[in-house]
Design a protein around this motif. Structure first.
Motif, PDB file in Angstrom:
ATOM      1  N   ALA A 248      -5.841  20.095  14.195  1.00 24.47           N
ATOM      2  CA  ALA A 248      -5.007  18.786  14.836  1.00 24.47           C
ATOM      3  C   ALA A 248      -5.487  18.894  16.158  1.00 24.47           C
ATOM      4  N   LYS A 249      -5.835  20.002  16.821  1.00 23.59           N
ATOM      5  CA  LYS A 249      -6.239  19.676  18.215  1.00 23.59           C
ATOM      6  C   LYS A 249      -7.574  18.862  18.346  1.00 23.59           C
TER       7      LYS A 249
ATOM      8  N   CYS B 101      -5.302  25.084  10.789  1.00 25.52           N
ATOM      9  CA  CYS B 101      -4.833  23.644  10.804  1.00 25.52           C
ATOM     10  C   CYS B 101      -4.350  23.274  12.217  1.00 25.52           C
ATOM     11  N   VAL B 102      -3.623  24.039  13.122  1.00 26.18           N
ATOM     12  CA  VAL B 102      -3.431  23.841  14.448  1.00 26.18           C
ATOM     13  C   VAL B 102      -4.706  23.137  15.113  1.00 26.18           C
TER      14      VAL B 102
ATOM     15  N   ILE C 293       2.005  22.795  13.954  1.00 23.42           N
ATOM     16  CA  ILE C 293       1.171  21.723  14.493  1.00 23.42           C
ATOM     17  C   ILE C 293       1.981  20.875  15.760  1.00 23.42           C
TER      18      ILE C 293
ATOM     19  N   ILE D 220       1.944  13.611  11.931  1.00 20.88           N
ATOM     20  CA  ILE D 220       1.874  14.327  10.835  1.00 20.88           C
ATOM     21  C   ILE D 220       2.436  13.637   9.418  1.00 20.88           C
TER      22      ILE D 220
END
Length: 340
Positions: free
Chosen positions: A78-79, A74-75, A121, A130
Protein backbone atom coordinates in the motif's frame (compact mmCIF):
# COMPACT_ATOMS: atom_id res chain seq x y z
CA UNK A 1 0.95 12.82 -78.57
CA UNK A 2 0.67 10.83 -75.32
CA UNK A 3 -0.31 12.94 -72.27
CA UNK A 4 2.20 12.95 -69.46
CA UNK A 5 1.05 10.65 -66.65
CA UNK A 6 0.61 12.24 -63.19
CA UNK A 7 3.40 11.54 -60.78
CA UNK A 8 2.79 9.19 -57.88
CA UNK A 9 2.83 12.22 -55.58
CA UNK A 10 0.12 13.95 -57.63
CA UNK A 11 -1.97 10.78 -57.64
CA UNK A 12 -1.68 10.34 -53.88
CA UNK A 13 -2.57 14.01 -53.28
CA UNK A 14 -5.59 13.62 -55.55
CA UNK A 15 -6.72 10.48 -53.75
CA UNK A 16 -6.26 11.91 -50.25
CA UNK A 17 -7.28 15.49 -50.95
CA UNK A 18 -3.82 16.52 -49.84
CA UNK A 19 -4.40 15.18 -46.34
CA UNK A 20 -1.30 13.31 -45.26
CA UNK A 21 -2.26 11.57 -42.01
CA UNK A 22 1.29 10.42 -41.41
CA UNK A 23 2.37 14.02 -40.71
CA UNK A 24 1.07 13.70 -37.16
CA UNK A 25 2.90 10.39 -36.63
CA UNK A 26 6.36 11.43 -37.73
CA UNK A 27 7.82 12.23 -34.29
CA UNK A 28 7.32 11.08 -30.73
CA UNK A 29 6.37 14.59 -29.60
CA UNK A 30 3.70 14.94 -32.31
CA UNK A 31 2.25 11.52 -31.54
CA UNK A 32 2.00 12.48 -27.87
CA UNK A 33 0.51 15.86 -28.77
CA UNK A 34 -2.50 14.38 -30.59
CA UNK A 35 -2.93 11.17 -28.60
CA UNK A 36 -6.66 10.55 -28.05
CA UNK A 37 -6.41 8.16 -25.08
CA UNK A 38 -4.25 8.80 -22.03
CA UNK A 39 -3.25 6.16 -19.49
CA UNK A 40 -2.00 7.27 -16.07
CA UNK A 41 -1.43 5.74 -12.62
CA UNK A 42 -4.73 7.31 -11.55
CA UNK A 43 -6.50 4.81 -13.83
CA UNK A 44 -5.21 1.77 -11.92
CA UNK A 45 -6.53 -0.48 -9.18
CA UNK A 46 -3.97 -2.98 -7.89
CA UNK A 47 -5.37 -6.42 -6.88
CA UNK A 48 -3.37 -7.95 -4.02
CA UNK A 49 -3.59 -11.45 -2.54
CA UNK A 50 -3.29 -11.54 1.23
CA UNK A 51 -2.38 -14.59 3.33
CA UNK A 52 -1.62 -15.52 6.92
CA UNK A 53 1.89 -15.45 8.33
CA UNK A 54 4.74 -12.97 8.41
CA UNK A 55 7.40 -14.55 6.24
CA UNK A 56 8.44 -13.70 2.69
CA UNK A 57 5.92 -13.24 -0.15
CA UNK A 58 4.69 -16.55 -1.54
CA UNK A 59 4.78 -16.64 -5.37
CA UNK A 60 1.65 -17.72 -7.23
CA UNK A 61 2.96 -20.32 -9.63
CA UNK A 62 0.41 -19.66 -12.37
CA UNK A 63 0.88 -15.86 -12.18
CA UNK A 64 4.57 -15.03 -12.75
CA UNK A 65 5.55 -11.93 -10.80
CA UNK A 66 2.55 -12.08 -8.44
CA UNK A 67 2.76 -13.28 -4.83
CA UNK A 68 0.50 -13.81 -1.85
CA UNK A 69 1.44 -11.26 0.81
CA UNK A 70 1.25 -11.28 4.58
CA UNK A 71 -0.62 -8.43 6.26
CA UNK A 72 2.71 -6.76 6.99
CA UNK A 73 3.73 -6.97 3.33
CA UNK A 74 0.29 -5.72 2.24
CA UNK A 75 0.99 -2.56 4.21
CA UNK A 76 4.30 -2.19 2.36
CA UNK A 77 2.48 -2.73 -0.95
CA UNK A 78 0.00 0.00 0.00
CA UNK A 79 2.89 2.36 0.70
CA UNK A 80 4.30 1.52 -2.71
CA UNK A 81 0.90 2.22 -4.27
CA UNK A 82 0.87 5.61 -2.56
CA UNK A 83 4.37 6.42 -3.82
CA UNK A 84 3.39 5.39 -7.36
CA UNK A 85 0.13 7.43 -7.23
CA UNK A 86 -2.02 4.29 -7.59
CA UNK A 87 -5.28 5.36 -5.91
CA UNK A 88 -6.79 2.01 -4.88
CA UNK A 89 -5.73 -1.50 -3.93
CA UNK A 90 -8.14 -4.45 -3.99
CA UNK A 91 -7.73 -7.21 -1.40
CA UNK A 92 -8.40 -10.91 -2.04
CA UNK A 93 -7.72 -13.51 0.68
CA UNK A 94 -6.05 -16.88 0.54
CA UNK A 95 -8.11 -18.58 3.25
CA UNK A 96 -6.70 -21.49 5.21
CA UNK A 97 -8.66 -24.61 4.15
CA UNK A 98 -9.39 -25.35 7.81
CA UNK A 99 -11.45 -22.12 7.96
CA UNK A 100 -13.58 -22.98 4.93
CA UNK A 101 -17.05 -24.47 5.32
CA UNK A 102 -20.27 -24.98 3.38
CA UNK A 103 -21.60 -21.47 4.08
CA UNK A 104 -18.36 -19.49 4.02
CA UNK A 105 -18.85 -18.37 7.61
CA UNK A 106 -15.31 -16.99 7.90
CA UNK A 107 -16.42 -14.17 5.56
CA UNK A 108 -18.54 -12.86 8.45
CA UNK A 109 -15.70 -12.84 10.98
CA UNK A 110 -14.79 -9.20 11.85
CA UNK A 111 -11.25 -10.39 12.54
CA UNK A 112 -10.77 -12.37 9.34
CA UNK A 113 -7.72 -11.93 7.12
CA UNK A 114 -9.20 -9.24 4.86
CA UNK A 115 -10.51 -7.20 7.79
CA UNK A 116 -7.16 -7.34 9.59
CA UNK A 117 -5.32 -6.32 6.43
CA UNK A 118 -7.79 -3.49 5.83
CA UNK A 119 -7.36 -2.09 9.34
CA UNK A 120 -3.56 -2.35 9.14
CA UNK A 121 -3.40 -0.59 5.78
CA UNK A 122 -5.80 2.17 6.82
CA UNK A 123 -3.77 2.80 9.98
CA UNK A 124 -0.51 3.09 8.02
CA UNK A 125 -1.59 4.51 4.64
CA UNK A 126 -5.01 6.16 5.03
CA UNK A 127 -4.69 8.05 1.75
CA UNK A 128 -4.85 4.84 -0.33
CA UNK A 129 -8.33 3.54 -1.10
CA UNK A 130 -9.21 -0.08 -0.28
CA UNK A 131 -11.60 -2.21 -2.29
CA UNK A 132 -12.85 -5.52 -0.89
CA UNK A 133 -14.44 -8.39 -2.76
CA UNK A 134 -17.91 -9.48 -1.66
CA UNK A 135 -18.38 -13.14 -2.56
CA UNK A 136 -18.14 -16.37 -0.64
CA UNK A 137 -15.84 -18.38 -2.91
CA UNK A 138 -12.63 -17.64 -0.94
CA UNK A 139 -14.39 -19.00 2.15
CA UNK A 140 -16.56 -21.92 1.01
CA UNK A 141 -15.47 -25.55 0.97
CA UNK A 142 -17.14 -26.02 -2.44
CA UNK A 143 -15.57 -22.97 -4.12
CA UNK A 144 -18.81 -21.25 -5.13
CA UNK A 145 -19.69 -17.60 -4.60
CA UNK A 146 -22.89 -18.39 -2.71
CA UNK A 147 -24.56 -20.96 -0.50
CA UNK A 148 -24.98 -24.40 -2.05
CA UNK A 149 -28.07 -26.51 -1.38
CA UNK A 150 -27.72 -29.84 -3.12
CA UNK A 151 -26.43 -28.97 -6.58
CA UNK A 152 -28.01 -25.47 -6.59
CA UNK A 153 -26.48 -22.13 -5.62
CA UNK A 154 -29.37 -20.50 -3.78
CA UNK A 155 -29.83 -16.80 -4.39
CA UNK A 156 -31.67 -15.22 -1.46
CA UNK A 157 -29.88 -17.10 1.29
CA UNK A 158 -26.58 -16.14 -0.34
CA UNK A 159 -27.53 -12.46 -0.50
CA UNK A 160 -28.30 -12.43 3.21
CA UNK A 161 -24.74 -13.57 3.98
CA UNK A 162 -23.21 -11.22 1.40
CA UNK A 163 -24.88 -8.25 3.12
CA UNK A 164 -23.32 -9.25 6.42
CA UNK A 165 -19.94 -9.73 4.75
CA UNK A 166 -20.12 -6.25 3.20
CA UNK A 167 -20.93 -4.62 6.55
CA UNK A 168 -18.04 -6.42 8.27
CA UNK A 169 -15.63 -5.16 5.60
CA UNK A 170 -16.98 -1.61 5.67
CA UNK A 171 -16.70 -1.45 9.44
CA UNK A 172 -13.06 -2.57 9.13
CA UNK A 173 -12.39 0.48 6.94
CA UNK A 174 -13.03 -0.69 3.38
CA UNK A 175 -13.82 2.21 1.02
CA UNK A 176 -15.29 0.31 -1.95
CA UNK A 177 -17.38 -2.83 -1.73
CA UNK A 178 -17.08 -4.99 -4.86
CA UNK A 179 -19.92 -7.53 -5.10
CA UNK A 180 -18.56 -10.13 -7.53
CA UNK A 181 -21.01 -12.92 -6.73
CA UNK A 182 -23.62 -12.16 -9.45
CA UNK A 183 -26.62 -13.00 -7.25
CA UNK A 184 -29.85 -11.23 -8.21
CA UNK A 185 -30.73 -8.21 -6.09
CA UNK A 186 -27.55 -8.19 -4.05
CA UNK A 187 -26.55 -4.58 -4.78
CA UNK A 188 -29.78 -3.10 -3.41
CA UNK A 189 -29.67 -5.32 -0.33
CA UNK A 190 -26.00 -4.51 0.32
CA UNK A 191 -26.67 -0.79 -0.09
CA UNK A 192 -29.49 -1.03 2.44
CA UNK A 193 -27.37 -3.04 4.88
CA UNK A 194 -24.49 -0.57 4.65
CA UNK A 195 -26.78 2.39 5.22
CA UNK A 196 -28.46 0.70 8.16
CA UNK A 197 -25.03 0.07 9.68
CA UNK A 198 -24.05 3.72 9.36
CA UNK A 199 -21.71 3.09 6.41
CA UNK A 200 -23.41 5.49 4.00
CA UNK A 201 -20.14 6.73 2.55
CA UNK A 202 -18.94 3.26 1.56
CA UNK A 203 -19.04 2.97 -2.23
CA UNK A 204 -20.22 0.01 -4.30
CA UNK A 205 -18.49 -1.05 -7.51
CA UNK A 206 -20.75 -3.77 -8.86
CA UNK A 207 -19.34 -6.57 -10.97
CA UNK A 208 -22.30 -5.96 -13.28
CA UNK A 209 -21.14 -7.96 -16.30
CA UNK A 210 -19.12 -10.83 -14.88
CA UNK A 211 -18.95 -13.65 -17.37
CA UNK A 212 -18.55 -17.38 -16.80
CA UNK A 213 -15.08 -17.31 -18.29
CA UNK A 214 -12.09 -19.55 -18.85
CA UNK A 215 -9.81 -16.68 -17.80
CA UNK A 216 -10.20 -17.05 -14.02
CA UNK A 217 -8.06 -20.15 -13.45
CA UNK A 218 -4.90 -18.53 -12.06
CA UNK A 219 -6.97 -16.33 -9.71
CA UNK A 220 -8.62 -19.41 -8.26
CA UNK A 221 -5.16 -20.86 -7.69
CA UNK A 222 -4.13 -17.65 -5.93
CA UNK A 223 -7.07 -17.69 -3.49
CA UNK A 224 -7.05 -21.47 -3.11
CA UNK A 225 -10.52 -22.17 -4.46
CA UNK A 226 -9.66 -23.79 -7.79
CA UNK A 227 -9.23 -27.35 -6.60
CA UNK A 228 -12.33 -27.09 -4.43
CA UNK A 229 -14.79 -25.90 -7.06
CA UNK A 230 -17.67 -28.31 -7.58
CA UNK A 231 -19.08 -27.99 -11.08
CA UNK A 232 -19.04 -24.55 -12.68
CA UNK A 233 -20.53 -21.09 -12.17
CA UNK A 234 -22.69 -20.80 -15.25
CA UNK A 235 -25.98 -20.64 -13.33
CA UNK A 236 -25.06 -17.25 -11.89
CA UNK A 237 -22.20 -15.78 -13.95
CA UNK A 238 -23.14 -14.53 -17.42
CA UNK A 239 -23.11 -16.46 -20.69
CA UNK A 240 -20.17 -15.18 -22.74
CA UNK A 241 -22.36 -15.04 -25.87
CA UNK A 242 -24.58 -12.27 -24.44
CA UNK A 243 -24.31 -8.50 -24.63
CA UNK A 244 -27.91 -7.27 -24.20
CA UNK A 245 -28.02 -9.12 -20.90
CA UNK A 246 -25.05 -7.07 -19.68
CA UNK A 247 -27.05 -3.90 -20.29
CA UNK A 248 -29.92 -5.25 -18.20
CA UNK A 249 -27.56 -6.31 -15.42
CA UNK A 250 -25.88 -2.90 -15.31
CA UNK A 251 -29.18 -1.04 -15.40
CA UNK A 252 -30.46 -3.12 -12.50
CA UNK A 253 -27.30 -2.61 -10.42
CA UNK A 254 -27.38 1.15 -10.95
CA UNK A 255 -31.07 1.30 -10.06
CA UNK A 256 -30.25 -0.60 -6.86
CA UNK A 257 -27.61 1.93 -5.82
CA UNK A 258 -24.28 0.95 -7.41
CA UNK A 259 -21.88 3.90 -7.65
CA UNK A 260 -19.71 2.22 -10.28
CA UNK A 261 -19.98 -0.79 -12.57
CA UNK A 262 -17.46 -3.29 -13.90
CA UNK A 263 -16.94 -5.66 -16.82
CA UNK A 264 -14.95 -8.84 -16.20
CA UNK A 265 -12.93 -10.20 -18.03
CA UNK A 266 -11.59 -7.28 -20.01
CA UNK A 267 -10.02 -7.89 -23.42
CA UNK A 268 -12.50 -10.54 -24.64
CA UNK A 269 -15.35 -8.17 -23.72
CA UNK A 270 -14.20 -4.77 -24.99
CA UNK A 271 -17.43 -4.51 -26.99
CA UNK A 272 -19.45 -4.92 -23.79
CA UNK A 273 -17.25 -2.42 -21.96
CA UNK A 274 -17.69 0.17 -24.72
CA UNK A 275 -21.43 -0.42 -24.83
CA UNK A 276 -21.96 -0.01 -21.08
CA UNK A 277 -19.72 3.06 -20.86
CA UNK A 278 -21.61 4.70 -23.72
CA UNK A 279 -25.08 3.61 -22.61
CA UNK A 280 -24.92 4.66 -18.95
CA UNK A 281 -22.21 7.35 -18.79
CA UNK A 282 -21.26 6.32 -15.25
CA UNK A 283 -17.83 5.27 -13.92
CA UNK A 284 -17.23 1.96 -15.70
CA UNK A 285 -14.28 -0.29 -14.90
CA UNK A 286 -12.64 -3.31 -16.49
CA UNK A 287 -10.83 -6.16 -14.75
CA UNK A 288 -7.78 -7.51 -16.58
CA UNK A 289 -8.18 -11.00 -15.21
CA UNK A 290 -5.54 -13.40 -13.99
CA UNK A 291 -5.84 -15.43 -17.20
CA UNK A 292 -5.21 -12.35 -19.35
CA UNK A 293 -2.23 -11.41 -17.21
CA UNK A 294 -0.78 -14.92 -17.26
CA UNK A 295 -1.17 -15.27 -21.04
CA UNK A 296 0.94 -12.17 -21.53
CA UNK A 297 3.51 -13.24 -18.96
CA UNK A 298 3.77 -16.72 -20.48
CA UNK A 299 4.42 -15.22 -23.90
CA UNK A 300 6.98 -12.86 -22.38
CA UNK A 301 8.67 -15.77 -20.64
CA UNK A 302 9.01 -17.56 -23.96
CA UNK A 303 10.39 -14.47 -25.69
CA UNK A 304 7.33 -14.12 -27.94
CA UNK A 305 6.20 -10.67 -26.75
CA UNK A 306 7.75 -7.46 -25.50
CA UNK A 307 6.17 -7.42 -22.05
CA UNK A 308 6.26 -3.68 -21.42
CA UNK A 309 4.74 -2.86 -24.79
CA UNK A 310 2.05 -5.54 -24.54
CA UNK A 311 1.16 -4.39 -21.02
CA UNK A 312 0.68 -0.74 -21.98
CA UNK A 313 -1.09 -1.57 -25.23
CA UNK A 314 -3.69 -3.78 -23.56
CA UNK A 315 -4.33 -1.32 -20.73
CA UNK A 316 -4.71 1.51 -23.22
CA UNK A 317 -7.25 -0.62 -25.11
CA UNK A 318 -9.47 -0.66 -22.01
CA UNK A 319 -9.26 3.11 -21.74
CA UNK A 320 -9.96 3.55 -25.45
CA UNK A 321 -13.07 1.38 -25.10
CA UNK A 322 -14.38 3.68 -22.37
CA UNK A 323 -13.03 2.35 -19.07
CA UNK A 324 -12.76 4.85 -16.24
CA UNK A 325 -10.09 2.60 -14.75
CA UNK A 326 -8.65 -0.90 -14.78
CA UNK A 327 -8.03 -3.55 -12.15
CA UNK A 328 -4.74 -5.07 -13.22
CA UNK A 329 -1.88 -7.06 -11.70
CA UNK A 330 0.44 -4.94 -13.84
CA UNK A 331 -0.44 -1.85 -11.76
CA UNK A 332 2.87 -1.30 -9.91
CA UNK A 333 4.97 -2.04 -12.96
CA UNK A 334 3.07 0.17 -15.36
CA UNK A 335 2.77 2.98 -12.79
CA UNK A 336 6.53 2.90 -12.21
CA UNK A 337 7.13 2.94 -15.96
CA UNK A 338 4.82 5.92 -16.49
CA UNK A 339 6.35 7.88 -13.65
CA UNK A 340 9.84 7.07 -14.88
Amino acid sequence: MTAERPSITDRIDAATGGMRLRRLRQADWSRRLVRETQLSPADLIWPIFVREGSDAPQPVESMPGVSRLSVEHCVEAAKRARDLAIPVIALFPYTNPSLRDETGSEALNPDNLVCRATRAIKAAVPEVGIMCDVALDPYTSHGHDGVMVGECIVNDESVELLCRQAVVQAEAGCDIIGPSDMMDGRVGCIRGALDDAGCRDTMIMAYSAKYASAFYGPFRDAVGSGGMLKGDKRTYQMDYANSDEAVREAAQDLAEGADMIMVKPGLPYLDVLARLAREFAVPTFAYQTSGEYSMIMAAVGNGWLDGDKAMVETLTAYKRAGASGILTYFSPKVAAMMRG
